[in-house]
Design a protein around this motif. Structure first.
Motif, PDB file in Angstrom:
ATOM      1  N   PRO A 181     -27.077   7.114 -31.579  1.00  0.00           N
ATOM      2  CA  PRO A 181     -27.598   7.713 -30.346  1.00  0.00           C
ATOM      3  C   PRO A 181     -28.430   6.733 -29.521  1.00  0.00           C
ATOM      4  CG  PRO A 181     -27.907   9.196 -32.209  1.00  0.00           C
ATOM      5  CD  PRO A 181     -27.442   7.895 -32.782  1.00  0.00           C
ATOM      6  N   ASP A 182     -28.401   6.924 -28.198  1.00  0.00           N
ATOM      7  CA  ASP A 182     -29.095   6.005 -27.297  1.00  0.00           C
ATOM      8  C   ASP A 182     -30.594   5.953 -27.552  1.00  0.00           C
ATOM      9  OD1 ASP A 182     -26.730   5.350 -26.105  1.00  0.00           O
ATOM     10  OD2 ASP A 182     -27.017   6.585 -24.315  1.00  0.00           O
ATOM     11  N   ASP A 183     -31.197   7.100 -27.910  1.00  0.00           N
ATOM     12  CA  ASP A 183     -32.641   7.091 -28.115  1.00  0.00           C
ATOM     13  C   ASP A 183     -33.019   6.236 -29.319  1.00  0.00           C
ATOM     14  OD1 ASP A 183     -31.442   9.127 -29.791  1.00  0.00           O
ATOM     15  OD2 ASP A 183     -33.486   9.776 -30.276  1.00  0.00           O
ATOM     16  N   VAL A 184     -32.166   6.221 -30.345  1.00  0.00           N
ATOM     17  CA  VAL A 184     -32.421   5.376 -31.514  1.00  0.00           C
ATOM     18  C   VAL A 184     -32.238   3.909 -31.148  1.00  0.00           C
ATOM     19  CG1 VAL A 184     -31.668   4.803 -33.860  1.00  0.00           C
ATOM     20  CG2 VAL A 184     -31.757   7.189 -33.117  1.00  0.00           C
ATOM     21  N   LEU A 185     -31.191   3.603 -30.368  1.00  0.00           N
ATOM     22  CA  LEU A 185     -30.974   2.220 -29.930  1.00  0.00           C
ATOM     23  C   LEU A 185     -32.171   1.714 -29.133  1.00  0.00           C
ATOM     24  CD1 LEU A 185     -27.220   2.272 -28.810  1.00  0.00           C
ATOM     25  CD2 LEU A 185     -28.173   1.452 -30.974  1.00  0.00           C
ATOM     26  N   HIS A 186     -32.720   2.571 -28.288  1.00  0.00           N
ATOM     27  CA  HIS A 186     -33.869   2.173 -27.467  1.00  0.00           C
ATOM     28  C   HIS A 186     -35.077   1.863 -28.343  1.00  0.00           C
ATOM     29  CE1 HIS A 186     -36.588   2.008 -24.051  1.00  0.00           C
ATOM     30  NE2 HIS A 186     -37.381   2.867 -24.685  1.00  0.00           N
ATOM     31  N   ARG A 187     -35.314   2.671 -29.354  1.00  0.00           N
ATOM     32  CA  ARG A 187     -36.468   2.472 -30.236  1.00  0.00           C
ATOM     33  C   ARG A 187     -36.294   1.269 -31.151  1.00  0.00           C
ATOM     34  NH1 ARG A 187     -35.921   7.681 -33.171  1.00  0.00           N
ATOM     35  NH2 ARG A 187     -37.447   6.792 -34.615  1.00  0.00           N
ATOM     36  N   ALA A 188     -35.068   0.753 -31.252  1.00  0.00           N
ATOM     37  CA  ALA A 188     -34.807  -0.368 -32.157  1.00  0.00           C
ATOM     38  C   ALA A 188     -35.162  -1.719 -31.542  1.00  0.00           C
ATOM     39  CB  ALA A 188     -33.340  -0.363 -32.569  1.00  0.00           C
ATOM     40  N   HIS A 189     -35.466  -1.754 -30.246  1.00  0.00           N
ATOM     41  CA  HIS A 189     -35.912  -2.980 -29.579  1.00  0.00           C
ATOM     42  C   HIS A 189     -34.943  -4.155 -29.778  1.00  0.00           C
ATOM     43  CE1 HIS A 189     -39.542  -0.687 -29.068  1.00  0.00           C
ATOM     44  NE2 HIS A 189     -39.804  -0.696 -30.362  1.00  0.00           N
ATOM     45  N   GLY A 190     -33.654  -3.873 -29.653  1.00  0.00           N
ATOM     46  CA  GLY A 190     -32.660  -4.942 -29.700  1.00  0.00           C
ATOM     47  C   GLY A 190     -32.269  -5.398 -31.090  1.00  0.00           C
ATOM     48  N   GLN A 232     -31.311   6.573 -40.234  1.00  0.00           N
ATOM     49  CA  GLN A 232     -31.318   7.300 -41.507  1.00  0.00           C
ATOM     50  C   GLN A 232     -32.164   8.571 -41.424  1.00  0.00           C
ATOM     51  OE1 GLN A 232     -31.394   4.647 -45.190  1.00  0.00           O
ATOM     52  NE2 GLN A 232     -32.102   3.248 -43.603  1.00  0.00           N
ATOM     53  N   ASP A 233     -33.087   8.617 -40.455  1.00  0.00           N
ATOM     54  CA  ASP A 233     -33.896   9.830 -40.246  1.00  0.00           C
ATOM     55  C   ASP A 233     -33.087  10.775 -39.369  1.00  0.00           C
ATOM     56  OD1 ASP A 233     -36.018  11.571 -40.313  1.00  0.00           O
ATOM     57  OD2 ASP A 233     -37.138  10.559 -38.723  1.00  0.00           O
ATOM     58  N   ARG A 234     -31.979  11.256 -39.932  1.00  0.00           N
ATOM     59  CA  ARG A 234     -30.959  11.944 -39.146  1.00  0.00           C
ATOM     60  C   ARG A 234     -31.476  13.168 -38.404  1.00  0.00           C
ATOM     61  NH1 ARG A 234     -28.613  10.030 -43.721  1.00  0.00           N
ATOM     62  NH2 ARG A 234     -29.273  11.857 -44.905  1.00  0.00           N
ATOM     63  N   ASP A 235     -32.331  13.944 -39.020  1.00  0.00           N
ATOM     64  CA  ASP A 235     -32.824  15.160 -38.375  1.00  0.00           C
ATOM     65  C   ASP A 235     -34.243  14.998 -37.835  1.00  0.00           C
ATOM     66  OD1 ASP A 235     -30.449  16.587 -39.000  1.00  0.00           O
ATOM     67  OD2 ASP A 235     -31.172  16.844 -41.056  1.00  0.00           O
ATOM     68  N   GLY A 236     -34.716  13.768 -37.783  1.00  0.00           N
ATOM     69  CA  GLY A 236     -36.065  13.527 -37.274  1.00  0.00           C
ATOM     70  C   GLY A 236     -37.154  14.051 -38.189  1.00  0.00           C
ATOM     71  N   ILE A 237     -36.830  14.249 -39.469  1.00  0.00           N
ATOM     72  CA  ILE A 237     -37.813  14.808 -40.397  1.00  0.00           C
ATOM     73  C   ILE A 237     -39.004  13.878 -40.556  1.00  0.00           C
ATOM     74  CG2 ILE A 237     -38.201  15.465 -42.805  1.00  0.00           C
ATOM     75  CD1 ILE A 237     -35.319  16.451 -42.899  1.00  0.00           C
ATOM     76  N   CYS A 238     -38.728  12.595 -40.778  1.00  0.00           N
ATOM     77  CA  CYS A 238     -39.820  11.629 -40.965  1.00  0.00           C
ATOM     78  C   CYS A 238     -40.648  11.506 -39.691  1.00  0.00           C
ATOM     79  CB  CYS A 238     -39.261  10.271 -41.361  1.00  0.00           C
ATOM     80  SG  CYS A 238     -38.460  10.224 -42.970  1.00  0.00           S
ATOM     81  N   ALA A 239     -39.963  11.426 -38.544  1.00  0.00           N
ATOM     82  CA  ALA A 239     -40.669  11.284 -37.271  1.00  0.00           C
ATOM     83  C   ALA A 239     -41.570  12.489 -37.012  1.00  0.00           C
ATOM     84  CB  ALA A 239     -39.669  11.108 -36.131  1.00  0.00           C
ATOM     85  N   GLY A 240     -41.068  13.688 -37.313  1.00  0.00           N
ATOM     86  CA  GLY A 240     -41.864  14.895 -37.101  1.00  0.00           C
ATOM     87  C   GLY A 240     -43.087  14.937 -37.996  1.00  0.00           C
ATOM     88  N   LEU A 241     -42.919  14.508 -39.236  1.00  0.00           N
ATOM     89  CA  LEU A 241     -44.028  14.486 -40.179  1.00  0.00           C
ATOM     90  C   LEU A 241     -45.117  13.519 -39.707  1.00  0.00           C
ATOM     91  CD1 LEU A 241     -44.571  15.904 -42.910  1.00  0.00           C
ATOM     92  CD2 LEU A 241     -43.742  13.825 -44.027  1.00  0.00           C
ATOM     93  N   VAL A 242     -44.694  12.355 -39.257  1.00  0.00           N
ATOM     94  CA  VAL A 242     -45.648  11.353 -38.751  1.00  0.00           C
ATOM     95  C   VAL A 242     -46.351  11.869 -37.505  1.00  0.00           C
ATOM     96  CG1 VAL A 242     -45.812   9.078 -37.659  1.00  0.00           C
ATOM     97  CG2 VAL A 242     -44.486   9.363 -39.768  1.00  0.00           C
ATOM     98  N   GLU A 243     -45.596  12.506 -36.620  1.00  0.00           N
ATOM     99  CA  GLU A 243     -46.186  13.025 -35.378  1.00  0.00           C
ATOM    100  C   GLU A 243     -47.265  14.062 -35.671  1.00  0.00           C
ATOM    101  OE1 GLU A 243     -44.729  15.359 -31.311  1.00  0.00           O
ATOM    102  OE2 GLU A 243     -43.251  14.425 -32.647  1.00  0.00           O
ATOM    103  N   ARG A 244     -47.013  14.954 -36.610  1.00  0.00           N
ATOM    104  CA  ARG A 244     -48.002  15.978 -36.953  1.00  0.00           C
ATOM    105  C   ARG A 244     -49.235  15.363 -37.602  1.00  0.00           C
ATOM    106  NH1 ARG A 244     -43.161  18.532 -38.058  1.00  0.00           N
ATOM    107  NH2 ARG A 244     -43.236  18.143 -40.315  1.00  0.00           N
ATOM    108  N   ALA A 245     -49.030  14.353 -38.432  1.00  0.00           N
ATOM    109  CA  ALA A 245     -50.169  13.690 -39.063  1.00  0.00           C
ATOM    110  C   ALA A 245     -51.026  12.971 -38.032  1.00  0.00           C
ATOM    111  CB  ALA A 245     -49.677  12.709 -40.127  1.00  0.00           C
ATOM    112  N   LEU A 246     -50.386  12.315 -37.065  1.00  0.00           N
ATOM    113  CA  LEU A 246     -51.129  11.606 -36.021  1.00  0.00           C
ATOM    114  C   LEU A 246     -51.911  12.581 -35.139  1.00  0.00           C
ATOM    115  CD1 LEU A 246     -48.473   8.930 -35.011  1.00  0.00           C
ATOM    116  CD2 LEU A 246     -50.724   8.460 -35.992  1.00  0.00           C
ATOM    117  N   ALA A 247     -51.406  13.816 -35.024  1.00  0.00           N
ATOM    118  CA  ALA A 247     -52.110  14.838 -34.241  1.00  0.00           C
ATOM    119  C   ALA A 247     -53.277  15.440 -35.017  1.00  0.00           C
ATOM    120  CB  ALA A 247     -51.135  15.942 -33.843  1.00  0.00           C
ATOM    121  N   GLY A 248     -53.459  14.997 -36.255  1.00  0.00           N
ATOM    122  CA  GLY A 248     -54.581  15.465 -37.062  1.00  0.00           C
ATOM    123  C   GLY A 248     -54.329  16.753 -37.798  1.00  0.00           C
ATOM    124  N   GLU A 249     -53.077  17.220 -37.807  1.00  0.00           N
ATOM    125  CA  GLU A 249     -52.772  18.493 -38.465  1.00  0.00           C
ATOM    126  C   GLU A 249     -52.837  18.345 -39.985  1.00  0.00           C
ATOM    127  OE1 GLU A 249     -49.108  20.244 -37.285  1.00  0.00           O
ATOM    128  OE2 GLU A 249     -49.413  19.847 -35.140  1.00  0.00           O
TER     129      GLU A 249
END
Length: 311
Positions: free
Chosen positions: A190-199, A209-226
């Motif tokens: 996907p284009d959004d993954v290619l963009h985040r890969a910085h070339g 490999q984070d096919r469903d965004g599970i890891c990204a979602g977990l990190v996002e919630r932790a950064l929000a202090g949840e």
């Protein structure tokens, strides 16, 4: 759908990096080819693929279907030696360093007559992984190379190398691929993954490999202090069972912390910039310790997420 790109030894084409190839070709055409080439650039950008491309050029194996080309692909060419981190059979993962015992075969290889009467080529993958003794052993080889010898040395961290080692190499510094090349290499990502890969195609495959965004979602919630609830701890256990799960969480969190440090610095908030940079450094140490000592992955994920929730 197309599969992932072929492994570096089997690649028929190099995407991007044409300036580096041109530098090599000009040196080769001059008849004064430098004996050692340091190929540097971000992780996953294609450094080893380029190294094998140049090795094929010297060994007459650019055509993958030629006799020399097939031997290179099979790893049986008598004039090509590859050095890299080896697998640790006890841990089931790559060793943390390249040792002097791993480097010693280069000396014997280079002082034997080329089996096919031409060049002898060595590819060292991951120069930053050499321990002190291995680096010194390689330095001695670079000081007195035999004729018609070429060493292609790859690194993602040129600043960590011995200055004397760097000074004996001609540097090919690789940048990230542009958008067109990234899509050509990985048309199904996907284009959004290619963009985040910085070339970096390697990083894009890693992030994908984070096919469903599970890891990204977990990190996002932790950064929000949840505070993560029971459901999220079940997710942590699921991620820990994946081969690259812990590495993905660390990578995503490290990128976020580095971005926060950069944004704070641009805004003039130097105390926060220093705080975020310190946390990014601590994260790197935690990741290294976990991988070196094979710590429990689920517990390691909990610890890095706790670091994120500190605000």
């Amino acid at each position: 759908m197309r599969g992932p790109p072929p492994e570096p030894r089997l690649a028929a084409h190099v995407y991007g990096h044409q300036a580096a190839i041109q530098q090599f070709e000009e040196s080769f055409a001059s008849g004064r080819l430098h004996h050692a080439w340091l190929i540097s650039g971000p992780s996953g950008v294609g450094k080893v693929t380029l190294a094998f491309h140049l090795a094929r050029r010297l060994l007459g194996g650019s055509d993958l279907e030629s006799p020399a080309g097939r031997r290179i692909s099979a790893g049986t060419h008598g004039d090509l030696l590859t050095i890299a981190r080896k697998m640790d059979p006890r841990k089931g993962q790559l060793k943390g360093e390249i040792t002097v015992a791993d480097v010693q075969p280069i000396q014997n290889f280079l002082h034997h007559t080329a089996t096919e009467g031409g060049w002898r080529v060595v590819v060292v993958d991951g120069l930053e992984s050499l321990n002190r003794f291995a680096a010194n052993a390689l330095l001695k080889i670079l000081e007195e190379p035999p004729p018609k010898t070429a060493l292609f040395l790859t690194t993602s961290s040129p600043g960590t190398l011995l200055p004397t080692l760097r000074s004996r190499c001609r540097v090919l510094a690789l940048a990230g691929l542009d958008e067109a090349d990234m899509k050509a290499v990985l048309p199904d990502v996907p284009d959004d993954v290619l963009h985040r890969a910085h070339g970096s195609p390697g990083r894009a495959l890693f992030l994908a490999q984070d096919r469903d965004g599970i890891c990204a979602g977990l990190v996002e919630r932790a950064l929000a202090g949840e505070e993560l609830d029971h459901e999220n701890w079940v997710i942590v256990s699921q991620i820990a069972r994946e081969a690259e799960g812990f590495a993905l969480v660390c990578d995503l969190l490290g990128e976020a912390l580095a971005g926060q440090a950069r944004d704070a610095a641009f805004a003039g908030d130097l105390p926060r910039a220093a705080l975020m940079a310190d946390r990014a450094g601590r994260l790197g140490q935690m990741r290294l310790q976990s991988e070196c000592f094979s710590l429990d992955r689920a517990e390691a994920i909990r610890e890095v997420l706790a670091l994120a929730r500190q605000g």
